[in-house]
Design a protein around this motif. Structure first.
Motif, mmCIF file in Angstrom:
data_model
loop_
_atom_site.group_PDB
_atom_site.id
_atom_site.type_symbol
_atom_site.label_atom_id
_atom_site.label_comp_id
_atom_site.label_asym_id
_atom_site.label_seq_id
_atom_site.Cartn_x
_atom_site.Cartn_y
_atom_site.Cartn_z
ATOM 1 N N SER A 3 -0.127 37.679 5.351
ATOM 2 C CA SER A 3 -1.472 37.513 4.816
ATOM 3 C C SER A 3 -2.480 38.412 5.533
ATOM 4 O O SER A 3 -3.521 38.723 5.002
ATOM 5 N N THR A 65 -7.394 35.275 -4.485
ATOM 6 C CA THR A 65 -7.470 34.938 -3.066
ATOM 7 C C THR A 65 -7.959 36.154 -2.292
ATOM 8 O O THR A 65 -7.446 37.257 -2.480
ATOM 9 N N ARG A 67 -8.781 37.422 1.601
ATOM 10 C CA ARG A 67 -8.577 37.141 3.025
ATOM 11 C C ARG A 67 -8.079 35.709 3.228
ATOM 12 O O ARG A 67 -8.552 34.986 4.102
ATOM 13 N N GLY A 68 -7.155 35.308 2.375
ATOM 14 C CA GLY A 68 -6.524 33.996 2.522
ATOM 15 C C GLY A 68 -7.300 32.823 1.950
ATOM 16 O O GLY A 68 -6.833 31.688 1.969
ATOM 17 N N THR A 69 -8.507 33.070 1.408
ATOM 18 C CA THR A 69 -9.331 31.996 0.845
ATOM 19 C C THR A 69 -9.341 32.098 -0.676
ATOM 20 O O THR A 69 -9.539 33.182 -1.222
ATOM 21 N N ASP A 70 -9.162 30.956 -1.340
ATOM 22 C CA ASP A 70 -9.214 30.927 -2.804
ATOM 23 C C ASP A 70 -10.677 31.066 -3.241
ATOM 24 O O ASP A 70 -11.511 30.202 -2.954
ATOM 25 N N ILE A 71 -10.995 32.170 -3.917
ATOM 26 C CA ILE A 71 -12.387 32.401 -4.341
ATOM 27 C C ILE A 71 -12.514 32.350 -5.866
ATOM 28 O O ILE A 71 -13.531 32.770 -6.419
ATOM 29 N N GLU A 74 -15.734 30.823 -7.279
ATOM 30 C CA GLU A 74 -17.012 31.162 -6.645
ATOM 31 C C GLU A 74 -17.951 31.873 -7.614
ATOM 32 O O GLU A 74 -17.518 32.512 -8.562
ATOM 33 N N THR A 79 -19.243 35.770 -3.799
ATOM 34 C CA THR A 79 -18.172 36.758 -3.662
ATOM 35 C C THR A 79 -18.719 38.050 -3.046
ATOM 36 O O THR A 79 -18.094 38.637 -2.168
ATOM 37 N N ARG A 82 -19.165 37.919 0.629
ATOM 38 C CA ARG A 82 -17.902 38.010 1.387
ATOM 39 C C ARG A 82 -17.539 39.466 1.694
ATOM 40 O O ARG A 82 -16.613 39.724 2.454
#
Length: 258
Positions: A3, A65, A67-71, A74, A79, A82
């Motif tokens: 990841s 996803t 950087r490992g986060t589910d967006i 959003e 977004t 980020r």
């Protein structure tokens, strides 16, 4: 792929418009630090895919996803905060401001003070130095005090790159960065993309195969909304499905690109 290597991933990303599937179960992995090109014939779903990534369209199904986060769910502003910034859609170039003023305005947006236009101009001076650095990065220092409306087309696109970089993107989405350019401008903007890619990741939609073959680390090919090939240019350009997809497509020449 760990990841830490993957900065952006989509799984089964799908967008339907009243029964028409524009983006069809797209699985995509973009590696940190890569220049990743998204190519495909007209109508392949590339722009819709970009609109899904930047949240201008909600997906019908699938996940995004970063950087490992589910967006996936959003809002666009979240977004963007980020560090996912799309160039040429913001076209934050005000035609009657100078190149320098345009980059300063973009830097102001990055500070979250975009609507303070009534502030005295002196409050922008601290941004002046950074703005000049960004203009130098895209070889526009000589045009700093030129009104944007007077800049040649290729230089306007370079200015758009500078205003995008002012927002400190970690992932830059470039939508057809060399579209409508003559050979000399294409070459210049290609070199600029290579230069500004240092320290960041780029995902670009591009028609010009010479551009793609010269700077992309990885290529994903879409056809009718679905991925038909993914890999380095040398591999993808020999893929029979890809060659067939491009046959009869006047705007792209797979063979002969070096």
């Amino acid at each position: 792929m760990s990841s830490t290597e993957t900065i952006l991933e989509t799984q089964g990303l799908t967008k339907e418009f009243k029964g028409f599937v524009a983006v069809n179960k797209v699985d995509l992995k973009v590696r940190r630090g890569d220049i990743h090109a998204l190519i495909g014939p007209n109508g392949a779903g590339k722009t819709t895919f970009f609109n899904l990534l930047t949240k201008f369209l909600p997906p019908t199904r699938g996940t995004i996803t970063y950087r490992g986060t589910d967006i996936t769910s959003e809002r666009p502003a979240q977004t963007a905060r980020r560090g996912i910034v799309r160039s040429f859609q913001i076209s934050a170039v005000f035609p009657h401001l100078t190149a320098l003023e345009n980059v300063r305005a973009a830097l102001q947006r990055g500070l979250g003070t975009s609507f303070h236009f009534w502030k005295p101009e002196s409050s922008l001076y601290p941004l002046h130095e950074r703005a000049m650095e960004l203009l130098e990065a895209v070889d526009l220092q000589a045009f700093a005090h030129e009104h944007t409306v007077n800049l040649p087309y290729g230089r306007k696109r370079a200015l758009e790159l500078a205003t995008t970089m002012a927002l400190e993107p970690e992932l830059m989405l470039l939508d057809e960065p060399t579209q409508g350019m003559g050979h000399e401008d294409v070459h210049r903007v290609t070199e600029l993309i290579k230069k500004v890619s240092a320290g960041r990741t780029i995902l670009m939609v591009e028609h010009n195969m010479n551009v793609v073959s010269s700077i992309a680390d990885r290529i994903t090919v879409l056809q009718r909304g679905a991925v038909i090939a993914d890999g380095p240019y040398a591999e993808v350009s020999k893929n029979p499905q890809v060659i067939e997809a491009y046959m009869g497509s006047a705007d792209t020449e797979l063979q002969g690109a070096h």
